[in-house]
Design a protein around this motif. Structure first.
Motif, PDB file in Angstrom:
ATOM      1  N   PRO A 140       0.813  -1.222   0.000  1.00  0.00           N
ATOM      2  CA  PRO A 140       0.000   0.000   0.000  1.00  0.00           C
ATOM      3  C   PRO A 140       0.845   1.269   0.000  1.00  0.00           C
ATOM      4  N   THR A 141       1.928   1.255   0.780  1.00  0.00           N
ATOM      5  CA  THR A 141       2.807   2.416   0.818  1.00  0.00           C
ATOM      6  C   THR A 141       3.386   2.694  -0.555  1.00  0.00           C
ATOM      7  N   GLN A 142       3.834   1.643  -1.254  1.00  0.00           N
ATOM      8  CA  GLN A 142       4.443   1.834  -2.567  1.00  0.00           C
ATOM      9  C   GLN A 142       3.459   2.439  -3.547  1.00  0.00           C
ATOM     10  N   SER A 143       2.221   1.951  -3.548  1.00  0.00           N
ATOM     11  CA  SER A 143       1.211   2.491  -4.459  1.00  0.00           C
ATOM     12  C   SER A 143       0.944   3.962  -4.164  1.00  0.00           C
ATOM     13  N   PHE A 144       0.761   4.288  -2.890  1.00  0.00           N
ATOM     14  CA  PHE A 144       0.490   5.674  -2.501  1.00  0.00           C
ATOM     15  C   PHE A 144       1.684   6.564  -2.842  1.00  0.00           C
ATOM     16  N   PHE A 145       2.895   6.093  -2.533  1.00  0.00           N
ATOM     17  CA  PHE A 145       4.086   6.898  -2.781  1.00  0.00           C
ATOM     18  C   PHE A 145       4.312   7.117  -4.272  1.00  0.00           C
ATOM     19  N   ASN A 146       4.034   6.112  -5.100  1.00  0.00           N
ATOM     20  CA  ASN A 146       4.204   6.281  -6.540  1.00  0.00           C
ATOM     21  C   ASN A 146       3.331   7.418  -7.061  1.00  0.00           C
ATOM     22  N   GLY A 147       2.086   7.484  -6.588  1.00  0.00           N
ATOM     23  CA  GLY A 147       1.226   8.584  -6.998  1.00  0.00           C
ATOM     24  C   GLY A 147       1.717   9.917  -6.485  1.00  0.00           C
ATOM     25  N   LEU A 148       2.154   9.947  -5.236  1.00  0.00           N
ATOM     26  CA  LEU A 148       2.675  11.172  -4.628  1.00  0.00           C
ATOM     27  C   LEU A 148       3.904  11.665  -5.387  1.00  0.00           C
ATOM     28  N   ARG A 149       4.764  10.739  -5.727  1.00  0.00           N
ATOM     29  CA  ARG A 149       5.993  11.101  -6.441  1.00  0.00           C
ATOM     30  C   ARG A 149       5.674  11.661  -7.823  1.00  0.00           C
ATOM     31  N   MET A 150       4.674  11.109  -8.500  1.00  0.00           N
ATOM     32  CA  MET A 150       4.276  11.656  -9.797  1.00  0.00           C
ATOM     33  C   MET A 150       3.822  13.107  -9.666  1.00  0.00           C
ATOM     34  N   ALA A 151       3.088  13.408  -8.592  1.00  0.00           N
ATOM     35  CA  ALA A 151       2.625  14.776  -8.376  1.00  0.00           C
ATOM     36  C   ALA A 151       3.800  15.728  -8.182  1.00  0.00           C
ATOM     37  N   ALA A 414      -5.738  -4.213  -8.694  1.00  0.00           N
ATOM     38  CA  ALA A 414      -6.691  -4.327  -7.593  1.00  0.00           C
ATOM     39  C   ALA A 414      -7.208  -2.936  -7.230  1.00  0.00           C
ATOM     40  N   PHE A 415      -8.444  -2.895  -6.764  1.00  0.00           N
ATOM     41  CA  PHE A 415      -9.070  -1.611  -6.452  1.00  0.00           C
ATOM     42  C   PHE A 415      -8.240  -0.802  -5.467  1.00  0.00           C
ATOM     43  N   ILE A 416      -7.713  -1.453  -4.416  1.00  0.00           N
ATOM     44  CA  ILE A 416      -6.975  -0.710  -3.394  1.00  0.00           C
ATOM     45  C   ILE A 416      -5.703  -0.118  -3.975  1.00  0.00           C
ATOM     46  N   GLU A 417      -5.054  -0.816  -4.918  1.00  0.00           N
ATOM     47  CA  GLU A 417      -3.845  -0.270  -5.548  1.00  0.00           C
ATOM     48  C   GLU A 417      -4.182   0.953  -6.373  1.00  0.00           C
ATOM     49  N   GLN A 418      -5.282   0.886  -7.125  1.00  0.00           N
ATOM     50  CA  GLN A 418      -5.701   2.039  -7.918  1.00  0.00           C
ATOM     51  C   GLN A 418      -6.039   3.212  -7.017  1.00  0.00           C
ATOM     52  N   ARG A 419      -6.810   2.926  -5.972  1.00  0.00           N
ATOM     53  CA  ARG A 419      -7.237   4.007  -5.088  1.00  0.00           C
ATOM     54  C   ARG A 419      -6.038   4.700  -4.437  1.00  0.00           C
ATOM     55  N   LEU A 420      -5.085   3.938  -3.936  1.00  0.00           N
ATOM     56  CA  LEU A 420      -3.954   4.537  -3.235  1.00  0.00           C
ATOM     57  C   LEU A 420      -3.088   5.347  -4.188  1.00  0.00           C
ATOM     58  N   ALA A 421      -2.852   4.839  -5.388  1.00  0.00           N
ATOM     59  CA  ALA A 421      -2.024   5.572  -6.350  1.00  0.00           C
ATOM     60  C   ALA A 421      -2.683   6.887  -6.745  1.00  0.00           C
ATOM     61  N   VAL A 422      -3.984   6.846  -7.044  1.00  0.00           N
ATOM     62  CA  VAL A 422      -4.700   8.061  -7.433  1.00  0.00           C
ATOM     63  C   VAL A 422      -4.790   9.040  -6.269  1.00  0.00           C
ATOM     64  N   THR A 423      -5.047   8.513  -5.069  1.00  0.00           N
ATOM     65  CA  THR A 423      -5.140   9.378  -3.895  1.00  0.00           C
ATOM     66  C   THR A 423      -3.804  10.042  -3.602  1.00  0.00           C
ATOM     67  N   GLY A 424      -2.718   9.282  -3.711  1.00  0.00           N
ATOM     68  CA  GLY A 424      -1.392   9.868  -3.499  1.00  0.00           C
ATOM     69  C   GLY A 424      -1.119  11.003  -4.467  1.00  0.00           C
ATOM     70  N   TYR A 425      -1.496  10.803  -5.720  1.00  0.00           N
ATOM     71  CA  TYR A 425      -1.291  11.832  -6.737  1.00  0.00           C
ATOM     72  C   TYR A 425      -2.133  13.076  -6.446  1.00  0.00           C
ATOM     73  N   SER A 426      -3.419  12.874  -6.190  1.00  0.00           N
ATOM     74  CA  SER A 426      -4.316  14.019  -5.984  1.00  0.00           C
ATOM     75  C   SER A 426      -3.988  14.769  -4.697  1.00  0.00           C
ATOM     76  N   LEU A 427      -3.724  14.027  -3.627  1.00  0.00           N
ATOM     77  CA  LEU A 427      -3.367  14.686  -2.377  1.00  0.00           C
ATOM     78  C   LEU A 427      -2.038  15.413  -2.523  1.00  0.00           C
ATOM     79  N   GLY A 428      -1.097  14.818  -3.259  1.00  0.00           N
ATOM     80  CA  GLY A 428       0.188  15.465  -3.485  1.00  0.00           C
ATOM     81  C   GLY A 428       0.035  16.809  -4.178  1.00  0.00           C
ATOM     82  N   LEU A 429      -0.743  16.847  -5.259  1.00  0.00           N
ATOM     83  CA  LEU A 429      -0.954  18.112  -5.979  1.00  0.00           C
ATOM     84  C   LEU A 429      -1.648  19.146  -5.093  1.00  0.00           C
ATOM     85  N   TYR A 430      -2.595  18.692  -4.294  1.00  0.00           N
ATOM     86  CA  TYR A 430      -3.326  19.600  -3.397  1.00  0.00           C
ATOM     87  C   TYR A 430      -2.378  20.218  -2.376  1.00  0.00           C
TER      88      TYR A 430
END
Length: 484
Positions: A140-151, A414-430
Motif C-alpha cells: 500500500p505504501t508503494q502504491s500511494f508513494f508512486n502517486g505522490l511522487r508523480m505529483a 486491484a481496487f486498493i492499488e488504484q485508489r492509493l495511487a490516485v489518492t497519493g497523486y491528488s493529495l500530493g498536488l493539493y
C-alpha cells in the motif's frame, strides 16, 4: 525536462555491456546508490543526485554504472549551476572512457549542442513523507508513494512555484517510529502520513506539540485530529461518513423519517453519527436496531404474507433505511453474502426483498459497484469517498503516465492499488498548491476545497475532510454513477 529525463533513462536502462567491454562487472551496492541518485534527479534534488552519482564513479571500482553515473553527475551539476565542475567531469568521461556510449553525449554537451540551460534558482520546500515500509504495509505504501511522487515530479517540471523536495521516514507501523519520523521531519512545510489510524494517532500527537502541519491520508478514527489545529484527515472519518449519509437522505431523497439497522462496532459508530445528524436537521429516527451479529439479517424477513403486504411493520413508517456496512470483507459480502463479522448484505437484501414495500436504502462506500438483481429493487443510494471515472480525459492522462512510468495498468490492478495511487497523486498536488500559495498550509486547506482526480477535499468545517461523492446505480445495475 520530462522528455530529457525519458531520453536519459532510455539510455541508462540499456545493458551497459553493449557500450563497454563485456568484462566490466556489476556491483549491486553501486547500482543501488545509482538508483537512489536517479530518483533524486527526477524529484529535482540535483545536489543530492550529484553527490550520489559521485559515490558511484569515485568510491567503487569500474562497474556497469560508472560511465552512466559520470554523465548523470555532470547533468546534476549543470542543474545546480556548477557549469565549470560539470564540464570538467564531462572531459574526464571523454578522456577516460572514449569508447563508452555516453562519451558521444558528453562531447555534445561540451560543444553546447546537448547542454542544459542553467535554470533560474528556485525556492525550495520540503514535503515530509512518513509511511510504513515493512510487512503488509509495504505494497500500500508503494502504491500511494508512486502517486505522490508523480505529483511532485509534475510540479517540479514546471517553472512556477518552489522546487519540492521529498524527505522520507519509515514509520514501521509503530507508534514510537511514527513519533520519531515527525521529529525528523519537523522542518518540512507539511508531513503526509502515516497511513493508518494507530500510527497516525501517535504522529498527530507529536505534530501538534511541535506545531507541524500533518495530513493523515487514510486514517478514519476521529481521535486522530479531534481537538487539534495542525492535524488533518484527508479520509472522511467514520463519524463524518454517518453525518454525510444523513445529509444525503435530507438533500437528495427529501427523507425526514429514517430507520437505522446496524451491527456492533465500526458500523454502529457510523449509525450513531447518522442518528445525531438526522435529529440535528429536525428529522426523525423511526427505529434504531442493533443486530447481535451479521447472521441476524434473516430475522428481518416477514413472518407471514400479511406482514409482507403491510410492508415491513416498522419499515413502513420510514422514508429511507440506513444500512452502514463495515469490515474487511464487506465489499465481497455485498456481492456474495460471505460469512464473517461484517454485515451479510446478501441475507439483508434477500430479507428486505420479501416485503412488498421497502424504503429506499442508504448505504456507504462498501456498496460501490456491488449492485445485484435483488438490491436493484431497493433503489440503493450511497456515499463514497473515492470514485475514478476512467473515461475522463484527466483520468486517461494519469493512467497512461502511470503505466509508462511504473509499468502498471491501474485499470486492471486491484481496487486498493488504484485508489492509493490516485489518492497519493491528488493529495500530493493539493498539498503542493498549499505549499506554493504563500499562506500557511493549514489556512490554505481550511479555505480551499478541491474536486481532484478520484477524490474530493473540503476542510472548511474543521480538520476532517467532509467531501464525499453521491452514487446511484442506473436502472439498478453496476457500474455506479457518482457525482459531487
Amino acid at each position: 525536462r520530462s522528455l530529457l529525463i525519458l531520453f536519459l533513462l532510455t539510455l541508462l536502462v540499456a545493458p551497459l555491456a553493449q557500450a563497454q567491454v563485456p568484462t566490466v562487472p556489476r556491483d549491486a551496492e553501486a547500482e543501488m546508490i545509482f538508483d537512489q541518485a536517479i530518483r533524486a534527479f527526477e524529484s529535482g534534488d540535483y545536489g543530492m543526485a550529484a553527490r550520489r552519482f559521485r559515490l558511484v564513479y569515485t568510491q567503487y571500482p569500474l562497474n556497469q554504472k560508472t560511465t552512466a553515473a559520470t554523465l548523470m553527475g555532470a547533468r546534476s551539476l549543470m542543474r545546480e549551476g556548477q557549469t565549470a565542475q560539470a564540464q570538467a567531469l564531462l572531459r574526464d568521461l571523454v578522456d577516460s572512457y572514449p569508447t563508452s556510449r555516453y562519451a558521444g553525449e558528453a562531447r555534445r554537451m561540451l560543444s553546447g549542442d546537448g547542454a542544459l540551460p542553467t535554470p533560474a534558482r528556485r525556492e525550495r520546500a520540503t514535503l515530509g513523507i512518513a509511511l510504513p515500509l515493512r510487512g503488509d504495509a509495504g505494497p500500500p505504501t508503494q502504491s500511494f508513494f508512486n502517486g505522490l511522487r508523480m505529483a511532485v515530479d509534475e510540479h517540479n517540471a514546471q517553472t512556477r512555484g518552489p522546487l519540492i523536495e521529498m524527505a522520507f521516514r519509515d514509520t514501521r507501523s509503530e507508534a514510537s517510529a511514527a513519533r520519531s519520523a515527525v521529529r525528523d521531519l519537523a522542518s518540512a512545510a507539511v508531513i503526509v502520513g502515516p497511513l493508518f489510524s494507530d500510527a497516525a494517532r501517535a504522529a498527530a500527537l507529536e505534530a501538534e506539540s511541535r506545531g507541524v502541519t500533518l495530513v493523515a491520508p487514510l486514517a478514519t478514527d476521529s481521535d486522530v485530529s479531534a481537538g487539534r489545529r495542525n492535524v488533518f484527515q484527508a479520509n472522511p472519518t467514520l463519524e463524518m461518513r454517518g453525518r454525510a449519509a444523513a445529509r444525503l437522505a435530507r438533500a437528495a431523497l427529501r427523507a425526514r423519517r429514517l430507520g437505522i439497522v446496524t451491527a456492533p462496532g465500526v458500523s454502529e459508530e457510523m449509525a450513531e453519527a447518522f442518528s445525531d445528524e438526522v435529529r440535528r436537521e429536525d428529522g426523525t429516527v423511526t427505529f434504531y436496531q442493533v443486530l447481535p451479529s451479521a447472521r441476524s439479517w434473516g430475522d428481518l424477513a416477514p413472518d407471514d404474507d400479511a406482514a409482507a403486504q403491510n410492508g415491513a411493520g416498522v419499515f413502513a413508517d420510514s422514508d429511507a433505511l440506513y444500512l452502514p456496512v463495515a469490515g474487511g470483507d464487506a465489499g465481497q459480502q455485498v456481492a456474495a453474502g460471505g460469512a464473517g463479522e461484517a454485515f451479510d448484505l446478501n441475507a439483508a437484501v434477500g430479507a428486505l426483498s420479501q416485503f412488498n414495500e421497502v424504503p429506499t436504502v442508504i448505504g456507504n462506500a462498501e456498496w460501490h459497484n456491488r449492485a445485484t438483481a435483488a438490491s436493484a429493487r431497493l433503489g440503493v443510494v450511497y456515499t463514497n469517498d473515492f470514485f475514478l471515472d476512467e473515461s475522463s480525459r484527466d483520468a486517461q492522462r494519469f493512467l497512461s503516465a502511470f503505466r509508462q512510468r511504473y509499468d502498471t495498468d491501474l485499470s486492471r490492478a486491484a481496487f486498493i492499488e488504484q485508489r492509493l495511487a490516485v489518492t497519493g497523486y491528488s493529495l500530493g498536488l493539493y498539498l503542493i498548491d498549499a505549499i506554493s500559495s504563500g499562506r500557511p498550509v493549514g489556512t490554505f486547506l481550511r479555505e480551499t476545497p478541491r474536486d481532484a482526480l478520484g477524490v474530493r477535499f473540503d476542510f472548511r468545517g474543521g480538520n476532517v475532510n467532509s467531501a464525499l461523492f453521491t452514487c446511484r446505480y442506473p436502472n439498478g445495475q453496476a457500474p455506479a454513477v457518482c457525482t459531487p
